[in-house]
Design a protein around this motif. Structure first.
Motif, short mmCIF file in Angstrom:
data_model
loop_
_atom_site.label_atom_id
_atom_site.label_comp_id
_atom_site.label_asym_id
_atom_site.label_seq_id
_atom_site.Cartn_x
_atom_site.Cartn_y
_atom_site.Cartn_z
N PRO A 566 0.80 -1.24 0.22
CA PRO A 566 0.12 0.10 -0.03
C PRO A 566 0.86 1.43 -0.13
O PRO A 566 1.95 1.24 0.63
N GLY A 567 0.52 2.18 -0.70
CA GLY A 567 0.97 3.64 -0.77
C GLY A 567 2.50 3.24 -1.37
O GLY A 567 3.69 3.92 -0.83
N GLU A 568 3.01 2.40 -2.22
CA GLU A 568 4.28 1.78 -2.32
C GLU A 568 5.07 2.91 -3.08
O GLU A 568 6.36 2.87 -3.12
N THR A 749 -11.07 7.47 3.10
CA THR A 749 -9.77 8.08 2.79
C THR A 749 -8.60 7.14 2.90
O THR A 749 -7.51 7.32 2.72
N ASP A 750 -9.06 5.85 3.73
CA ASP A 750 -8.22 5.02 3.91
C ASP A 750 -8.75 3.76 3.84
O ASP A 750 -9.88 3.37 4.44
N PRO A 751 -8.21 2.91 3.23
CA PRO A 751 -8.88 1.47 2.67
C PRO A 751 -8.88 0.53 4.22
O PRO A 751 -9.98 -0.30 4.17
N ALA A 752 -8.01 0.77 5.30
CA ALA A 752 -8.19 0.12 6.19
C ALA A 752 -9.39 0.24 7.04
O ALA A 752 -9.63 -0.43 7.96
N ALA A 753 -9.96 1.44 6.68
CA ALA A 753 -11.16 1.71 7.53
C ALA A 753 -12.49 1.01 6.89
O ALA A 753 -13.50 1.36 7.70
N ALA A 754 -12.27 0.21 5.91
CA ALA A 754 -13.54 -0.14 5.45
C ALA A 754 -14.12 -1.21 6.36
O ALA A 754 -13.38 -1.92 6.82
N THR A 768 -6.55 5.66 -5.84
CA THR A 768 -6.20 4.17 -5.30
C THR A 768 -4.60 3.62 -5.79
O THR A 768 -3.93 4.22 -6.61
N ASP A 769 -4.36 2.88 -4.84
CA ASP A 769 -3.25 2.02 -5.14
C ASP A 769 -3.62 0.54 -4.66
O ASP A 769 -4.35 0.27 -4.44
N PRO A 770 -2.51 -0.26 -4.67
CA PRO A 770 -2.89 -1.77 -4.50
C PRO A 770 -3.58 -1.97 -3.29
O PRO A 770 -4.21 -3.07 -3.13
N ALA A 771 -3.42 -1.12 -2.42
CA ALA A 771 -4.08 -1.28 -0.79
C ALA A 771 -5.48 -1.23 -1.01
O ALA A 771 -6.30 -1.87 -0.30
N TRP A 772 -6.15 -0.93 -2.10
CA TRP A 772 -7.55 -0.51 -2.50
C TRP A 772 -8.25 -1.65 -3.24
O TRP A 772 -9.39 -1.68 -3.01
N VAL A 773 -7.16 -2.54 -3.78
CA VAL A 773 -7.68 -3.55 -4.73
C VAL A 773 -8.93 -4.50 -4.12
O VAL A 773 -9.90 -4.81 -4.71
N PRO A 774 -8.62 -4.93 -2.80
CA PRO A 774 -9.62 -5.99 -2.20
C PRO A 774 -11.03 -5.13 -1.98
O PRO A 774 -11.86 -6.00 -2.20
N LEU A 775 -11.02 -4.03 -1.98
CA LEU A 775 -12.57 -3.29 -1.85
C LEU A 775 -13.09 -3.31 -3.24
O LEU A 775 -14.23 -3.32 -3.64
#
Length: 834
Positions: A566-568, A749-754, A768-775
């Motif tokens: 994430p945020g790579e 604003t943060d994928p971890a907050a889903a 988006t970056d790779p951290a958002w892909v699962p969403l």
């Protein structure tokens, strides 16, 4: 009234009187602050600390605590010496209440504890709160090494407060520093600190204690040691502190500030005519004066960069993948994106003639810590002698058009000399087009068969060797080597697919416009990019889907994609190989993940393409030409993602070398607040931690300033000013992935907050970056504040057949979670239905 720091005997339990000079490593931030104030004669309820030595002795690796009989006996003995009865039990972590991070609310506080058994249970809870998810996330955000964190526990006589609250000895919003800020509510302060009530609010003169203004809020309930109780109806609408009490509290605040020598955020309680101090931590937010000074500095810097005819700055492109770079990252990426970096060299290699003015600074400016495209400099990427530009007046009238604008010829700058040079300029332009076509014919094979595998082999070999055994001089050399190899040599080749894909997509739209209306032709060209996927070994979204569907083992995923994360693009953030537990994984998978993972690679749009050409009555010759252009666009769109996959291999090595610097010199993450040229100073023995701390605070202050997505040089005062939210039933953006979807908005604003159980939503996010892909696997549609047709989010949305719209400024403020939205990824419209 300043304090001295004598040596304290290392004990499991220390009374405040014994910890008056103890260090933070023994009693934690809160315990040290209370001990110092108690020793100075300030009104602190009596108490003691269970030290970090007790924690370290009895804590298991997973943070669980088992108090042995000896420690339990000493705890009960100290409790009875305190008089027994009700006490407050509070965590006091070693990094808590520090100048850079307050840790407010991150660990446990238990009020009204009575009895030996309940006390022991409360102490264990406080010890274990060092390892909660929120505490771990907070330490990670502040670059605090978990190995260095430890917990002490404060046990303090409970004040049965009639009123309690907080006091800022300097109001953070007062630019002149003449006010104190007081917030207060009836009962214990738990409700004020946790934000569960709206407290009374007072501004008081620092010197006289005179109340300057007040906001009184009706209070229905108050916290007591027995729980919540109703407030006397006759007192609910009355101020909970009198003017005389406020004067006394302000005077106490001055004493606290004088003692510590700096402004403090104080928790206090009032009972039986006495004010008590419960906590006093440094004010970690910048003052209003500091914010205003920084705001003025940012404005002056942009004024110096603005052209006389007006300059526009827009937050897109790089800002999508690197929204808030640290100083080290920005220094490296800015050079990469300059005329002499891999980005600029790629343009030269393709036959463009960038202006030498871009060689050093490129076309990005950092505004309040965020990268912005300077639209006066961006057109200079193409041909130095051709007056490309972006019309200032036109963009001022339609600011949304500043996102991914196409430069146009500026007739006002066409001098007599320009007309004389025009034939030579046109010749260079035609030569550039010819060169791009020639290179595009062979670049795909060169990348697949030579450039990608050779670079992957080099990075794998370096990864095996590692950096731990290198001398400082050798480490500097390896960082410079991988900067050149990755962001210069490899980048000038691997960035070409983006240019070729964009050119082919534009050519496809123009070709279809011979047979279809222009708007539909552009829509159909974009739609034909659906389902594009890189090769399986380079397909991160596909691998994440396979991982979630149970078709790919975690170890295999890490072997192929451990260098991603994430945020790579931000070098200070870890890769998945460093933190495998952060790989976004939905336990048990889901049907959409399974379907995507099972999709065959190929061309899922082929049948639709053939139908379109028949419908448009395209002849055989043009059919062949258009299909070749389409194939080129799809090929290079896939290779664009493949290129990023390999570029991140070298980028991960740059991070690994910087992490080795950080470890070797015990910087605790501060290496990312230095610059590349400053690294040798560390080897020479220079202590750069103070410099890093200054930059860290400045960056934090800058990022707290609101900045509009589009900035105009004639309205720089907009920087730092809150922007009005534009309400609309329909928002227009850039269509990036065809289709229509309806669902409830999930604004993040943060994928971890889903939420873990969220499903079938319309995802609204900045970019988006790779951290958002699962969403994406669980969403029906996507709305992004920034991004274009070739942005990461757009490509992945098309791969997953997710209708998507980008380029809607302030979407995260204009839309709210729970609203029902219709996303039209074909037209670029987002409709608010409810």
């Amino acid at each position: 009234m300043a304090y001295v720091t004598p040596i304290v005997t290392r004990l499991d339990i220390c009374h405040f009187a014994d910890t008056g000079g103890g260090d933070v490593g023994l009693v934690g931030g809160k315990g040290l602050s209370l001990g110092l104030m108690a020793s100075a004669g300030l009104p602190v309820p009596p108490g003691f600390c269970l030290t970090t030595e007790a924690y370290r002795r009895w804590a298991a690796d997973d943070g669980t605590i088992a108090l042995d009989e000896g420690l339990r006996s000493r705890l009960i003995e100290a409790y009875r010496e305190l008089g027994g009865g009700a006490v407050a039990v509070r965590s006091s972590a070693t990094y808590e209440d520090a100048a850079g991070a307050s840790f407010a609310g991150q660990q446990e506080t238990i009020l009204g504890v009575e009895g030996d058994a309940r006390l022991a249970e409360a102490v264990v809870r406080c010890f274990q709160s060092l390892h909660t998810a929120r505490a771990l996330a907070y330490r990670s955000a502040h670059k605090i090494d978990d190995r260095d964190a430890a917990m002490a526990v404060v046990v303090q006589r409970l004040v049965d407060a009639e009123v309690a609250g907080v006091l800022f000895t300097r109001d953070p919003l007062d630019p002149e520093g003449r006010r104190m800020l007081v917030e207060a509510a009836p009962g214990l302060g738990e409700l004020v600190v946790s934000g569960r009530v709206t407290p009374d609010r007072f501004h008081a003169d620092r010197d006289s204690g005179q109340v300057l203004d007040q906001e009184i809020h009706e209070q229905d309930v108050m916290a007591t040691r027995g729980g919540l109780v109703p407030v006397d109806p006759a007192r609910r609408a009355l101020a909970c502190l009198s003017e005389e009490q406020l004067e006394r509290l302000v005077a106490l605040g001055r004493q606290v500030e004088e003692f510590f020598g700096e402004p403090r955020d104080v928790e206090w309680a009032f009972a039986a005519g006495q004010f008590w101090l419960l906590q006093a931590r440094p004010i970690t937010t910048a003052s209003a004066a500091e914010r205003e000074q920084l705001r003025r500095e940012e404005i002056v810097a942009l004024q110096a960069r603005a052209e006389l005819r007006g300059t526009v700055w827009a937050r897109y492109n790089l800002a999508e993948v690197l929204p808030e770079p640290t100083p080290m990252t920005w220094a490296i990426v800015r050079a990469f994106m300059s005329g002499r970096g891999g980005f600029g060299l790629m343009y030269r290699d393709l036959g463009f003639d960038p202006d030498p003015a871009l060689d050093e600074e490129g076309f990005f400016d950092l505004v309040c810590g965020r990268p912005y495209v300077n639209l006066s400099r961006e057109p200079k990427l193409y041909f130095r002698d051709f007056p490309y530009g972006h019309g200032f007046a036109a963009l001022k009238a339609e600011p949304a058009e500043a996102m991914y604008p196409a430069p146009a010829a500026d007739r006002a700058r066409m001098s007599a000399q320009f007309w004389l040079r025009l034939p030579a300029i046109v010749f260079r332009m035609l030569r550039c087009q010819s060169r791009m076509r020639r290179l595009a014919a062979t670049q795909a094979d060169r990348l697949r068969n030579d450039i990608f595998p050779r670079f992957a082999a080099e990075t794998a070999e370096e990864q095996k060797r590692g950096f731990a055994g290198l001398s400082p001089a050798e480490l500097v050399e390896r960082i410079e080597h991988w900067r050149r190899r990755t962001l210069l040599d490899f980048a000038r080749e691997s960035l070409r697919p983006s240019m070729f894909a964009a050119a082919a997509l534009a050519e496809l739209g123009k070709g279809l416009a011979q047979f279809l209306p222009a708007q539909r032709a552009a829509q159909e060209a974009r739609a034909q990019m659906g389902g594009v996927r890189p090769a399986p070994e380079e397909d991160l979204p596909g691998a994440l889907a396979a991982l979630n569907a149970g078709r790919l083992a975690r170890d295999e995923f890490l072997a192929r994609f451990g260098h991603r994360g994430p945020g790579e693009m931000e070098l200070s953030l870890p890769r998945w190989s460093e933190t495998p537990d952060q790989i976004p994984l939905k336990p048990g998978g889901d049907r959409k993940s399974d379907a995507i993972a099972a999709e065959p690679t190929g061309d899922p749009q082929h049948d639709a393409w053939e139908r379109l050409l028949r419908e448009a009555n395209v002849g055989a010759g043009q059919h062949k030409s258009l299909s070749a252009t389409r194939h080129s666009a799809r090929t290079y769109l896939a290779l664009r993602e493949s290129a990023k996959h390999y570029l991140m291999m070298g980028y991960a090595l740059i991070r690994a070398a910087l992490v080795e610097w950080d470890r070797r010199f015990d910087l605790n993450g501060d290496v990312f607040y230095l610059l590349p040229e400053e690294l040798p100073r560390l080897a020479n023995g220079d202590d750069l931690r103070a410099l890093a701390a200054v930059r860290k605070k400045r960056r934090r202050t800058a990022l707290a300033l609101p900045v509009p997505p589009v900035i105009f040089s004639d309205d720089l005062e907009a920087i730092g000013k809150a922007q009005p939210v534009q309400a609309s039933a329909e928002l227009k953006g850039t269509p990036v992935s065809a289709g229509v979807a309806e669902g409830q908005a999930l604004v993040l604003t943060d994928p971890a907050a889903a939420p873990e159980d969220a499903l079938g939503f319309i995802l609204v996010c900045p970019s988006t970056d790779p951290a958002w892909v699962p969403l994406f696997l669980r969403a029906r549609g996507l709305v992004m504040e920034t991004g274009g047709v070739l942005s990461h989010g757009a490509i992945v949305a098309r791969e997953f057949s997710l209708p998507a719209v980008a380029g809607i400024a302030d979407a995260c403020r204009r839309l709210q979670t729970g609203q029902r939205l219709r996303v039209d990824g074909t037209s670029g419209a987002v409709h608010v239905l409810v």
